[in-house]
Scaffold this motif. Structure first.
Motif, PDB file in Angstrom:
ATOM      1  N   UNK A   1     -15.649 -14.116   0.200  1.00 61.60           N
ATOM      2  CA  UNK A   1     -15.011 -13.114   0.964  1.00 61.60           C
ATOM      3  C   UNK A   1     -13.764 -12.936   1.274  1.00 61.60           C
ATOM      4  N   UNK A   2     -13.256 -14.157   1.477  1.00 66.40           N
ATOM      5  CA  UNK A   2     -11.718 -14.219   1.731  1.00 66.40           C
ATOM      6  C   UNK A   2     -10.957 -13.861   0.423  1.00 66.40           C
ATOM      7  N   UNK A   3     -11.427 -14.261  -0.396  1.00 62.23           N
ATOM      8  CA  UNK A   3     -10.667 -13.875  -1.890  1.00 62.23           C
ATOM      9  C   UNK A   3     -10.921 -12.333  -2.154  1.00 62.23           C
ATOM     10  N   UNK A   4     -11.897 -11.604  -1.662  1.00 61.21           N
ATOM     11  CA  UNK A   4     -12.109 -10.500  -1.924  1.00 61.21           C
ATOM     12  C   UNK A   4     -11.034  -9.848  -1.144  1.00 61.21           C
ATOM     13  N   UNK A   5     -10.981 -10.231   0.389  1.00 58.02           N
ATOM     14  CA  UNK A   5     -10.120  -9.627   1.119  1.00 58.02           C
ATOM     15  C   UNK A   5      -8.793  -9.463   0.793  1.00 58.02           C
ATOM     16  N   UNK A   6      -8.334 -10.768   0.162  1.00 60.45           N
ATOM     17  CA  UNK A   6      -7.157 -11.135  -0.024  1.00 60.45           C
ATOM     18  C   UNK A   6      -6.689 -10.188  -1.321  1.00 60.45           C
ATOM     19  N   UNK A   7      -7.404  -9.944  -2.229  1.00 57.59           N
ATOM     20  CA  UNK A   7      -7.152  -9.331  -3.426  1.00 57.59           C
ATOM     21  C   UNK A   7      -7.057  -7.858  -2.750  1.00 57.59           C
ATOM     22  N   UNK A   8      -7.932  -7.460  -2.134  1.00 58.76           N
ATOM     23  CA  UNK A   8      -7.686  -5.970  -1.697  1.00 58.76           C
ATOM     24  C   UNK A   8      -6.340  -5.731  -0.863  1.00 58.76           C
ATOM     25  N   UNK A   9      -5.914  -6.754   0.071  1.00 54.69           N
ATOM     26  CA  UNK A   9      -4.791  -6.682   0.800  1.00 54.69           C
ATOM     27  C   UNK A   9      -3.798  -6.424  -0.185  1.00 54.69           C
ATOM     28  N   UNK A  10      -3.678  -7.466  -1.256  1.00 50.36           N
ATOM     29  CA  UNK A  10      -2.529  -7.437  -2.067  1.00 50.36           C
ATOM     30  C   UNK A  10      -2.390  -6.101  -2.742  1.00 50.36           C
ATOM     31  N   UNK A  11      -3.639  -5.638  -3.016  1.00 56.71           N
ATOM     32  CA  UNK A  11      -3.541  -4.312  -3.653  1.00 56.71           C
ATOM     33  C   UNK A  11      -3.114  -3.254  -3.046  1.00 56.71           C
ATOM     34  N   UNK A  12      -3.455  -3.192  -1.699  1.00 63.81           N
ATOM     35  CA  UNK A  12      -3.082  -2.133  -0.795  1.00 63.81           C
ATOM     36  C   UNK A  12      -1.563  -2.333  -0.629  1.00 63.81           C
ATOM     37  N   UNK A  13      -1.244  -3.379  -0.424  1.00 67.16           N
ATOM     38  CA  UNK A  13       0.283  -3.616   0.051  1.00 67.16           C
ATOM     39  C   UNK A  13       1.005  -3.205  -1.264  1.00 67.16           C
ATOM     40  N   UNK A  14       0.661  -3.328  -2.311  1.00 65.62           N
ATOM     41  CA  UNK A  14       1.400  -2.896  -3.618  1.00 65.62           C
ATOM     42  C   UNK A  14       1.355  -1.329  -3.627  1.00 65.62           C
TER      43      UNK A  14
ATOM     44  N   UNK B   1       1.880   0.456  -0.923  1.00 61.78           N
ATOM     45  CA  UNK B   1       2.886   1.056   0.182  1.00 61.78           C
ATOM     46  C   UNK B   1       3.931   1.616  -0.423  1.00 61.78           C
ATOM     47  N   UNK B   2       4.309   2.672   0.236  1.00 63.17           N
ATOM     48  CA  UNK B   2       5.472   3.298  -0.228  1.00 63.17           C
ATOM     49  C   UNK B   2       6.862   2.309  -0.359  1.00 63.17           C
ATOM     50  N   UNK B   3       6.938   1.529   0.482  1.00 61.48           N
ATOM     51  CA  UNK B   3       8.052   0.635   0.325  1.00 61.48           C
ATOM     52  C   UNK B   3       7.845  -0.660  -0.332  1.00 61.48           C
ATOM     53  N   UNK B   4       6.738  -0.436  -1.101  1.00 59.48           N
ATOM     54  CA  UNK B   4       6.490  -1.828  -1.937  1.00 59.48           C
ATOM     55  C   UNK B   4       7.741  -2.205  -2.883  1.00 59.48           C
TER      56      UNK B   4
END
Lengths: 912, 402
Positions: A259-272, A274-277
């Protein structure tokens, strides 16, 4: 720990001389200048650790060698068995314990200052040790992560080190996790892959931090290598050292911290997104794809969770991101696409969602506001995927062991895909059809037939039909027998309990059958066609006639009309006929003229089909007759006696509901523990059910009904004969009584059977039914029975018409002699006793008399064969006297009939 | 000759070459002083360091930073400890402070080996190497006590003795016995290291130690006012020319910094307390703990305050003019104002009043002892942004009256 506590204790002041001595001792010992015992050395090391802060680097360096030696001993023991006892380094363990106690106490007293130092020290040492002894493990080398972990955890030195490291992590994780994680990852890169067990172990202690950081580190590395190697980057991803480590670590953590991995991957993806990526984050997506290509676990996450996040907005952003990245050469994006396709073919559980997603995006009808590039790219991906699958699937024929996860996964979702095919029209049809074909080919015949059946029974439009045909042709190359199986499956589905959309399914079948009929290819008789396959399932389709939904029934009858029936067992014939007749009368009750018309024309077709076999036509005749005389149907065909004086209400309520309810059960298969019949005498509290009565039908309607009924009866009686002459068939299909009747030879056997049926239904008991006129005395006994017969005829006027029909046969009417006699007797009795001057005053009786005489006056006298003619004519003189007198007095006009009644030689005795 | 010397040194093994190398440097320096006396080389224009054989030896055989000996690429930590020990011993045995300073200058003068210097000083504290610390003190003064490098050195000492090894704090406590000058400069540096911005307070152990020093020896804070022996720094003037020339004007004492601590401490305390109050859900134990530290802090800072005032009172009138400037006062007032603005109700807050009282005292004593030159307007301008305080008001009245 004891040592630690007094070591860390306050108040011990040492003189500078002591410190200097210890420094000297330590330096001498650790550089092997002079022989200093191990314990001595350890003592001075720990002394310096707590008195001379600037010496800590040296002390820690010294401890490295101590730990290293201890590990060496441990490894030696493993390699040589336990023969080497720890005599060589007797006190190493205690030294290790002492120093670890010290360090632990330091961490506890001042985590902020010590934890970074000790964590980086312990991690580096661990990395050094694990890579140094990696080759030495010998037999153990082959083992996986877990065994490696096991081995290191049994070693005192490494266990102590990792305990220290995790202690540091624990104290730092809240305040500044980056400090320790960076050290960890640096070591991980430096000593990978031997170091992975450490990361994994620490990772399972602090999953979230480690996972996030590991991913970031992997991303950085990916970026770096990606940019430095430019074109060759993608192809050589497997060579990037950190990627393997990252995947290994995540793989190890996946079990417990998925579950943590899943969250982390999703967060990474989301961050990427962001407009200020930053530039680094922008290559997240390729990074994730490459990660997924290296680990099925990550692929799983990607296909199950990420697909949900790909909203149009995000897709557009992604597209923008890719456009913005200046570098992607054609080569680059191509290989990325092929990677995506490869990943999709590898995807398991989430495959359905992925496919669904791709289809959604490529579907031009979908209202999502997408950048055209996204759509085009998805289309390319899908097309490539389809091509790839085709290649793999067909190659797999030669080598069945090849696994193809996507098809495996789609297999379970095949029906959903089929529904997709049916509901979304032709925008996605081509690709879906192909995909489904490959799924079917991959997953074997039974699944293939399931899929085909699903498409078949759901196809309504011509598009879907074409999909079915396409798939069939494609699949038949692989499974020649697919069609019969498919039809069997479809029919089985039809019979599933509570199947609501039976009508739709039948429609689908009907479409196919009609198409087959019209298509040119049907000329080749060898080809297996759906309609031919359906021949084996006629009873099942026929049961659908009892369905409560008129549309279903109509579809069923239409389908039946399209199928050529061949020989069937008696029980099947009975079932089909029963269902058919019930349906027929149900149609007559319907008020929807269009429906009635189409249903009736189909009915006629079906009857024509059925009457190919004499058994069927007899059964049908009997059922029809029974139906016609049944109380609830009589009214349809002009019977009205029982209705007189009753109020009007809906005709449907006339039906006995209980019977209907029970009939419905026959539509579906009886399941265990399900009701197979209904017993119902009314609703408690409302008393007995009141008899509902239908309204009177118009004369026209009655007439039409009668016509329909008699038409069927007529067709039954025609037997095979008429079906060879289609023109006639067509003609009398519309008007069975329009004079053509005499042009066609009705089957005497059928008429005979009809006559017997009529007798059976009208005569209340087993009575004299011989040809000979009975004794006069005997006739007196039969008055009640005669009245009964007459009454039956009165309440079912259609019987007159049936009798008419019978009378057309050469000698069939004589099988009804008892009926004729009965009616005749009743009528004679009436006329005898009638005091009316005009026969017109009793119209009913007059009509009955006329019709009776009409029947009897047909060309064919009611005599079965010539032998009996004599007998029949030889009746008692007293009965013929009146006729003789009438003929005599009108001999000028009626003379030609004389010979019919009286033989040439009067009073010739009866030959015995 | 220089090449010969280098060649000879290269033949030696590790610890030996360092020892001999140091002797060689000293020899060279003593010759060099004669030479420079002869006007051979102009101080301050002494070419690049690589030309200097002393520097060369130092780089190669003390720090082992050279490309010529790849097998000695880097010293291990243990070897480094050995080098430190050798250096310590060398300085210990070198009684001549002039020579010691010259050597020190060669080794660390260009601040290239700051890390080694830090470790060396840390070790010097432990082994009580007086001459080493004296050299370090001079080095600090020359660099400017509050400039980055000396600050780094002091931070390292604080880390080592107060944070990393609390059991060794007692060693640092004895610092005035080793070198008063170093202690004084250490205090100056440390006060700039912990400017009390935000939550960053100096470690309690450090404050306690400094308080003890000051209270025991009021003159300690004024040691740096006494100029160092000119001959000692003469050798190094070339390097720090611009700093060394106006010697007295540039001198720094720990007094402003320590006063800053005492005045700001109650305010910071208040800010921390407010923060904790906002963060609810604290256990009783934690609250008790913070209360304990608070009262301990209060005590220690008032003690320190007393110590500073004693120090100022003990100032020698000749030196008094230079330890404080009005500029320092304004800077201090600015910080105080900034902190007070964060406190809800300043005029009725005890901490604020304490801070203002201390400010007043400091001002009064500084003015009284002649450490601060100011006119009437200065005080008024100073007090203007501050909340009302009885003591400050009295001070203002007095000033106006006088």
């Amino acid at each position: 720990m004891a040592a630690a506590s007094d070591g860390a204790g306050q108040g011990m002041v040492y003189t500078s001389q002591e410190i200097q001595d210890q420094v000297r001792c330590f330096v001498q010992g650790s550089t092997y200048k002079s022989k200093v015992s191990c314990e001595e050395l350890a003592k001075s090391a720990l002394f310096l650790l707590r008195t001379l802060p600037s010496a800590r680097h040296a002390v820690l360096e010294h401890l490295c060698t101590v730990f290293d030696e201890s590990v060496n001993t441990h490894v030696l023991q493993i390699e040589l068995g336990s023969t080497i006892s720890s005599t060589a380094m007797p006190n190493l363990d205690s030294v290790i314990q002492d120093s670890s106690g010290f360090l632990m106490s330091f961490i506890k007293i001042n985590p902020g200052a010590w934890a970074p130092i000790i964590s980086s020290w312990s991690i580096n040492l661990l990395g050094h040790i694990s890579s140094k002894y990696a080759e030495r493990r010998g037999a153990l080398h082959a083992s996986g992560f877990n065994e490696l972990l096991q081995m290191w955890m049994t070693c005192t030195a490494t266990k102590t080190l990792i305990d220290l490291a995790s202690e540091c992590f624990a104290s730092l994780i809240g305040s500044s996790p980056d400090v320790c994680v960076d050290a960890l990852l640096e070591a991980s890169v430096k000593y990978s892959p031997h170091f992975d067990w450490v990361v994994a172990h620490l990772g399972s202690c602090f999953p979230q931090t480690i996972i996030t950081r590991v991913l970031m580190c992997g991303l950085k590395d990916f970026c770096y290598h990606g940019s430095s190697q430019s074109d060759a980057a993608i192809s050589s991803v497997q060579n990037i050292p950190k990627m393997a480590s990252v995947v290994g670590i995540l793989g190890h953590l996946a079990g417990q911290h998925g579950q943590d991995i899943r969250k982390a991957l999703l967060a990474l993806f989301r961050d990427s997104l962001r407009p200020d990526a930053e530039r680094l984050q922008q290559s997240t997506t390729p990074f994730l794809l490459h990660l997924a290509s290296m680990s099925s676990m990550l692929l799983h996450v990607l296909t199950t969770d990420f697909v949900h996040t790909l909203t149009p907005d995000i897709l557009n952003k992604l597209a923008y991101q890719f456009v913005q990245q200046k570098s992607p050469s054609l080569q680059d994006s191509k290989s990325l696409l092929s990677l995506v396709v490869h990943l999709i073919t590898k995807s398991g559980e989430g495959a359905y969602r992925v496919i669904q997603f791709l289809l959604d995006v490529t579907d031009l009808n979908c209202e999502k506001e997408l950048v055209p590039e996204v759509r085009a790219t998805c289309a390319i991906i899908l097309d490539t995927l389809v091509l790839d699958l085709q290649r793999i699937v067909h190659r797999r024929c030669a080598d069945p062991s090849t696994e193809l996860p996507i098809l495996q996964a789609l297999q379970s979702n095949a029906l959903k895909l089929c529904t997709n095919l049916v509901t979304h029209g032709d925008t996605r049809q081509k690709r879906l059809t192909k995909l489904l074909c490959y799924v079917a080919i991959y997953s074997g015949e039974s699944c293939a037939s399931d899929i085909l059946a699903h498409v078949l029974i759901h196809s309504r439009e011509i598009n879907e039909l074409s999909a079915f045909v396409q798939m069939t042709t494609e699949l038949e190359t692989r499974y020649p027998d697919i069609l019969p199986t498919t039809v069997g499956v479809a029919i089985n589905k039809l019979q599933q309990f509570n199947m609501l959309d039976g009508g739709m399914m039948l429609k689908g079948l009907l479409n196919v059958v009609q198409w087959e009929r019209n298509s040119v290819h049907q000329d080749s008789k060898d080809k297996i066609s759906v309609s031919r396959c359906l021949q084996d399932h006629i009873p099942a389709i026929a049961t659908q006639l009892s369905h409560s939904d008129p549309i279903t029934c109509l579809a069923a009858i239409q389908l039946l009309a399209e199928i050529r029936m061949h020989k069937m067992s008696t029980s099947n014939v009975t079932r089909i006929c029963g269902a058919f007749v019930t349906f027929f009368f149900k149609v007559l009750k319907s008020k929807d003229a269009v429906y009635v018309a189409s249903a009736l024309s189909c009915c006629r077709e079906v009857v024509k089909q059925l009457t190919r076999s004499p058994t069927a036509s007899n059964t049908l005749l009997r059922f029809l007759m029974e139906g016609a005389t049944a109380e609830e149907n009589a009214v349809l065909l002009g019977g009205r006696e029982q209705l007189s004086g009753l109020s009007t209400s809906d005709i449907n309520q006339l039906e006995p509901a209980l019977l209907n309810a029970n009939r419905e059960h026959s539509v579906s298969l009886a399941l265990p523990r399900a009701h197979s019949s209904v017993f119902h005498a009314g609703i408690i509290g409302q008393g007995l059910k009141t008899r509902a009565v239908g309204l009177l039908l118009t004369k026209e309607k009655e007439l039409a009904n009668k016509q329909a009924f008699l038409g069927l009866v007529w067709i039954c009686c025609c037997g095979n004969a008429q079906s060879q002459n289609p023109s006639v068939l067509q003609k009398d299909g519309n008007e069975p009584f329009a004079g053509t009747i005499h042009n066609i030879r009705l089957l005497p056997a059928a008429l005979n059977y009809l006559a017997k049926c009529l007798v059976e239904l009208t005569a209340p008991d087993v009575v004299y039914n011989a040809l000979h006129w009975p004794e006069e005395e005997f006739m007196k006994v039969t008055i009640e029975r005669d009245l009964q017969i007459k009454k039956t005829f009165d309440s079912n006027p259609v019987l007159w018409d049936v009798m008419d029909l019978i009378s057309t046969g050469p000698s069939s009417l004589c099988f009804c002699s008892c009926i004729i006699r009965g009616i005749m007797a009743t009528l004679i009795a009436y006329w005898d006793s009638s005091r009316d001057k005009m026969a017109r005053n009793s119209p009913k009786q007059l009509e009955a008399s006329c019709r009776l005489l009409d029947c009897m006056a047909k060309d064919n006298p009611p005599i079965p064969d010539t032998e009996d003619i004599q007998i029949a004519r030889d009746c008692d003189v007293k009965y013929t006297q009146t006729i003789r007198a009438v003929l005599h007095s009108n001999i000028d006009s009626q003379g030609q009939h004389y010979a019919r009644f009286f033989s040439a030689e009067p009073h010739q005795p009866q030959p015995q | 000759m220089d090449n010969l010397r280098l060649h000879y040194l290269q033949q030696l093994d590790f610890p030996e070459c360092t020892k001999v190398g140091l002797q060689h440097i000293e020899e060279y320096l003593s010759q060099g002083s004669q030479r420079s006396g002869g006007g051979g080389r102009i101080p301050g224009l002494g070419g690049s360091t690589s030309d200097n054989p002393a520097q060369q030896i130092a780089q190669e055989f003390v720090f082992f930073h050279t490309s010529r000996r790849p097998y000695h690429q880097r010293l291990s930590a243990i070897q480094e400890l050995q080098v430190l020990e050798i250096l310590c011993n060398h300085f210990h045995e070198q009684r001549d402070s002039k020579k010691a300073m010259a050597l020190f200058d060669v080794l660390f003068g260009n601040a290239g080996q700051l890390e080694v210097l830090c470790r060396l000083v840390s070790m010097g504290v432990a082994v009580q190497c007086k001459s080493l610390l004296y050299c370090a003190a001079i080095w600090m003064e020359l660099q400017g006590c509050t400039s980055p490098n000396p600050t780094k050195l002091c931070k390292m000492l604080v880390d080592d003795y107060c944070l990393l090894v609390p059991s060794a704090t007692s060693v640092l406590c004895g610092l005035p016995h080793i070198s008063r000058r170093f202690t004084c400069n250490f205090m100056t540096s440390v006060t700039s290291l912990y400017p009390f911005s935000g939550d960053q307070c100096p470690p309690y152990a450090l404050v306690e130690m400094i308080t003890e020093w000051i209270n025991k020896d009021p003159g300690l804070g004024l040691v740096s006012l006494t100029p160092a022996d000119k001959s000692v720094i003469q050798k190094t003037q070339g390097r720090y020319g611009q700093v060394a020339q106006p010697w007295l004007s540039k001198v720094q004492t720990p007094i402003p910094g320590l006063a800053h601590w005492c005045i700001v401490a109650p305010l910071t305390q208040e800010a921390i307390r407010a923060k904790l109050d906002n963060r609810h859900g604290e256990t009783a134990m934690e609250t008790e703990h913070t209360n304990n530290t608070e009262s301990k802090n209060l005590q220690i800072y008032s003690k320190l305050n007393v110590g500073i005032i004693q120090t100022m009172v003990s100032v020698n009138p000749e030196q008094s003019k230079i330890y404080l400037a009005m500029q320092d006062m304004f800077l201090l007032v600015k910080t105080v104002t900034g902190l007070i603005q964060q406190i809800a109700n300043p005029t009725e807050n005890d901490s604020v009043q304490t801070a203002l009282d201390r400010l007043g005292q400091f001002f009064q004593v500084a003015k009284g002892t002649g450490g601060l030159q100011c006119d009437k307007g200065d005080l008024a301008r100073m007090c203007q942004p501050l909340p009302s305080n009885r003591f400050l008001e009295i001070l203002q009245q007095q000033t106006e009256a006088s």
